[in-house]
Design a protein around this motif. Structure first.
Motif, PDB file in Angstrom:
ATOM      1  N   LYS A   1      96.706 -25.410  48.323  1.00 29.61           N
ATOM      2  CA  LYS A   1      96.129 -26.144  46.870  1.00 29.61           C
ATOM      3  C   LYS A   1      94.821 -26.352  47.208  1.00 29.61           C
ATOM      4  N   ASN A   2      94.161 -26.554  48.251  1.00 29.19           N
ATOM      5  CA  ASN A   2      92.807 -26.644  48.501  1.00 29.19           C
ATOM      6  C   ASN A   2      91.872 -25.420  48.237  1.00 29.19           C
TER       7      ASN A   2
ATOM      8  N   ILE B   1      84.733 -17.311  49.164  1.00 29.12           N
ATOM      9  CA  ILE B   1      84.073 -18.425  49.919  1.00 29.12           C
ATOM     10  C   ILE B   1      85.178 -19.545  50.202  1.00 29.12           C
ATOM     11  N   ALA B   2      85.827 -19.886  49.271  1.00 30.64           N
ATOM     12  CA  ALA B   2      86.970 -20.849  49.592  1.00 30.64           C
ATOM     13  C   ALA B   2      87.937 -20.460  50.342  1.00 30.64           C
ATOM     14  N   TYR B   3      88.203 -19.464  50.729  1.00 27.15           N
ATOM     15  CA  TYR B   3      89.059 -18.741  51.737  1.00 27.15           C
ATOM     16  C   TYR B   3      88.698 -18.889  53.152  1.00 27.15           C
ATOM     17  N   ILE B   4      87.292 -18.560  52.948  1.00 27.39           N
ATOM     18  CA  ILE B   4      86.658 -18.731  54.460  1.00 27.39           C
ATOM     19  C   ILE B   4      86.394 -20.163  54.967  1.00 27.39           C
ATOM     20  N   PHE B   5      86.015 -20.905  54.106  1.00 24.79           N
ATOM     21  CA  PHE B   5      85.749 -22.392  54.294  1.00 24.79           C
ATOM     22  C   PHE B   5      87.215 -22.982  54.554  1.00 24.79           C
ATOM     23  N   THR B   6      88.310 -22.722  53.976  1.00 27.71           N
ATOM     24  CA  THR B   6      89.671 -23.339  54.146  1.00 27.71           C
ATOM     25  C   THR B   6      90.391 -22.579  55.372  1.00 27.71           C
ATOM     26  N   LYS B   7      90.265 -21.282  55.381  1.00 29.16           N
ATOM     27  CA  LYS B   7      90.985 -20.756  56.331  1.00 29.16           C
ATOM     28  C   LYS B   7      90.658 -20.602  57.826  1.00 29.16           C
TER      29      LYS B   7
ATOM     30  N   ILE C   1      85.319 -25.794  56.621  1.00 28.36           N
ATOM     31  CA  ILE C   1      84.034 -26.633  56.015  1.00 28.36           C
ATOM     32  C   ILE C   1      84.569 -27.552  54.928  1.00 28.36           C
ATOM     33  N   THR C   2      84.152 -28.698  55.411  1.00 32.91           N
ATOM     34  CA  THR C   2      84.372 -30.083  54.390  1.00 32.91           C
ATOM     35  C   THR C   2      83.160 -30.768  54.009  1.00 32.91           C
ATOM     36  N   ASN C   3      82.134 -30.612  54.692  1.00 31.47           N
ATOM     37  CA  ASN C   3      80.796 -31.079  54.361  1.00 31.47           C
ATOM     38  C   ASN C   3      79.956 -30.355  53.408  1.00 31.47           C
ATOM     39  N   PRO C   4      79.535 -30.976  52.486  1.00 30.56           N
ATOM     40  CA  PRO C   4      78.580 -30.427  51.575  1.00 30.56           C
ATOM     41  C   PRO C   4      77.272 -29.695  52.222  1.00 30.56           C
ATOM     42  N   VAL C   5      76.639 -30.310  53.078  1.00 32.90           N
ATOM     43  CA  VAL C   5      75.553 -29.767  53.686  1.00 32.90           C
ATOM     44  C   VAL C   5      75.762 -28.350  54.582  1.00 32.90           C
ATOM     45  N   THR C   6      76.844 -28.487  55.200  1.00 31.50           N
ATOM     46  CA  THR C   6      77.292 -27.400  56.022  1.00 31.50           C
ATOM     47  C   THR C   6      77.712 -26.234  54.681  1.00 31.50           C
ATOM     48  N   GLY C   7      78.313 -26.664  53.953  1.00 36.50           N
ATOM     49  CA  GLY C   7      78.868 -25.688  52.728  1.00 36.50           C
ATOM     50  C   GLY C   7      77.466 -25.148  52.033  1.00 36.50           C
ATOM     51  N   ILE C   8      76.402 -25.726  51.882  1.00 40.94           N
ATOM     52  CA  ILE C   8      75.171 -25.202  51.519  1.00 40.94           C
ATOM     53  C   ILE C   8      74.712 -24.098  52.097  1.00 40.94           C
ATOM     54  N   LYS C   9      74.674 -24.579  53.545  1.00 41.80           N
ATOM     55  CA  LYS C   9      74.121 -23.375  54.606  1.00 41.80           C
ATOM     56  C   LYS C   9      74.894 -22.229  54.788  1.00 41.80           C
ATOM     57  N   ALA C  10      76.272 -22.420  54.810  1.00 41.93           N
ATOM     58  CA  ALA C  10      77.125 -21.413  54.978  1.00 41.93           C
ATOM     59  C   ALA C  10      77.271 -20.641  53.704  1.00 41.93           C
TER      60      ALA C  10
ATOM     61  N   VAL D   1      79.882 -27.372  46.479  1.00 41.49           N
ATOM     62  CA  VAL D   1      80.936 -27.764  45.687  1.00 41.49           C
ATOM     63  C   VAL D   1      82.290 -27.479  46.531  1.00 41.49           C
ATOM     64  N   ILE D   2      82.428 -26.249  47.101  1.00 42.68           N
ATOM     65  CA  ILE D   2      83.654 -25.907  47.639  1.00 42.68           C
ATOM     66  C   ILE D   2      83.988 -26.999  48.646  1.00 42.68           C
ATOM     67  N   ALA D   3      82.872 -27.173  49.612  1.00 38.79           N
ATOM     68  CA  ALA D   3      82.991 -27.930  50.785  1.00 38.79           C
ATOM     69  C   ALA D   3      83.464 -29.356  50.371  1.00 38.79           C
ATOM     70  N   PHE D   4      82.831 -29.891  49.330  1.00 37.60           N
ATOM     71  CA  PHE D   4      82.854 -31.256  48.674  1.00 37.60           C
ATOM     72  C   PHE D   4      84.322 -31.159  48.217  1.00 37.60           C
ATOM     73  N   VAL D   5      84.814 -30.319  47.340  1.00 38.19           N
ATOM     74  CA  VAL D   5      86.518 -30.428  46.903  1.00 38.19           C
ATOM     75  C   VAL D   5      87.279 -30.500  48.079  1.00 38.19           C
ATOM     76  N   ASN D   6      86.856 -29.584  48.976  1.00 36.20           N
ATOM     77  CA  ASN D   6      87.868 -29.618  50.132  1.00 36.20           C
ATOM     78  C   ASN D   6      87.763 -30.916  51.265  1.00 36.20           C
ATOM     79  N   GLY D   7      86.819 -31.382  51.007  1.00 36.75           N
ATOM     80  CA  GLY D   7      86.416 -32.858  51.886  1.00 36.75           C
ATOM     81  C   GLY D   7      87.276 -33.942  50.916  1.00 36.75           C
ATOM     82  N   LYS D   8      87.193 -33.840  49.824  1.00 34.42           N
ATOM     83  CA  LYS D   8      88.098 -35.037  48.942  1.00 34.42           C
ATOM     84  C   LYS D   8      89.577 -34.842  48.761  1.00 34.42           C
ATOM     85  N   MET D   9      89.921 -33.597  48.956  1.00 35.04           N
ATOM     86  CA  MET D   9      91.327 -33.138  49.039  1.00 35.04           C
ATOM     87  C   MET D   9      91.767 -33.188  50.356  1.00 35.04           C
ATOM     88  N   LYS D  10      91.414 -33.667  51.486  1.00 36.19           N
ATOM     89  CA  LYS D  10      91.814 -33.671  52.866  1.00 36.19           C
ATOM     90  C   LYS D  10      92.764 -34.863  52.914  1.00 36.19           C
TER      91      LYS D  10
END
Length: 127
Positions: free
Chosen positions: A4-5, A55-61, A65-74, A118-127
């Protein structure tokens, strides 16, 4: 991996990619890649959605990554390498335009950085 995330954040990232691509390539730098007669916005959107899901697959799997600042860098790093690769392929059969290549890489990095946030933010909010 939380499916879902992955799907929700990937779709959100794809939408951000599509909208920022329209701003950068369709408005600000429209001379970089002139619009062809047969431009298909459905395929353009599907390409943006695929990029968001990638990118969501990389961040989630893998990266968690759930922090937007880390998401920006990655996101910027992923955007750099994917854009560099794409530009090498695009200019493999025509004369290289290094100014356009550099500009495209920078634009892709910026768009990917926003997608990553955005992807990291959404992942963080859906935790």
């Amino acid at each position: 991996m939380n499916t879902k995330n992955f799907l929700v954040s990937g779709i959100a990232g794809g939408i951000v990619n599509f909208l920022l691509g329209w701003v950068f390539y369709g408005m600000l730098f429209k001379d970089l890649y002139p619009e062809g007669e047969n431009m298909n916005l459905i395929f353009t959107f599907l390409g943006c959605l695929t990029s968001g899901l990638f990118i969501a697959y990389i961040f989630t799997k893998w990266a968690g990554i759930t922090n937007p600042v880390t998401g920006i860098k990655a996101g910027a790093v992923i955007g750099f390498f994917t854009s560099l690769s794409m530009n090498f392929f695009m200019y493999s059969n025509r004369p290289a335009n290094y100014q356009n290549m550099a500009l495209d890489i920078i634009i892709s990095m910026v768009i990917s950085a926003f997608m990553g946030a955005v992807i990291a933010f959404v992942n963080g909010k859906m935790k």
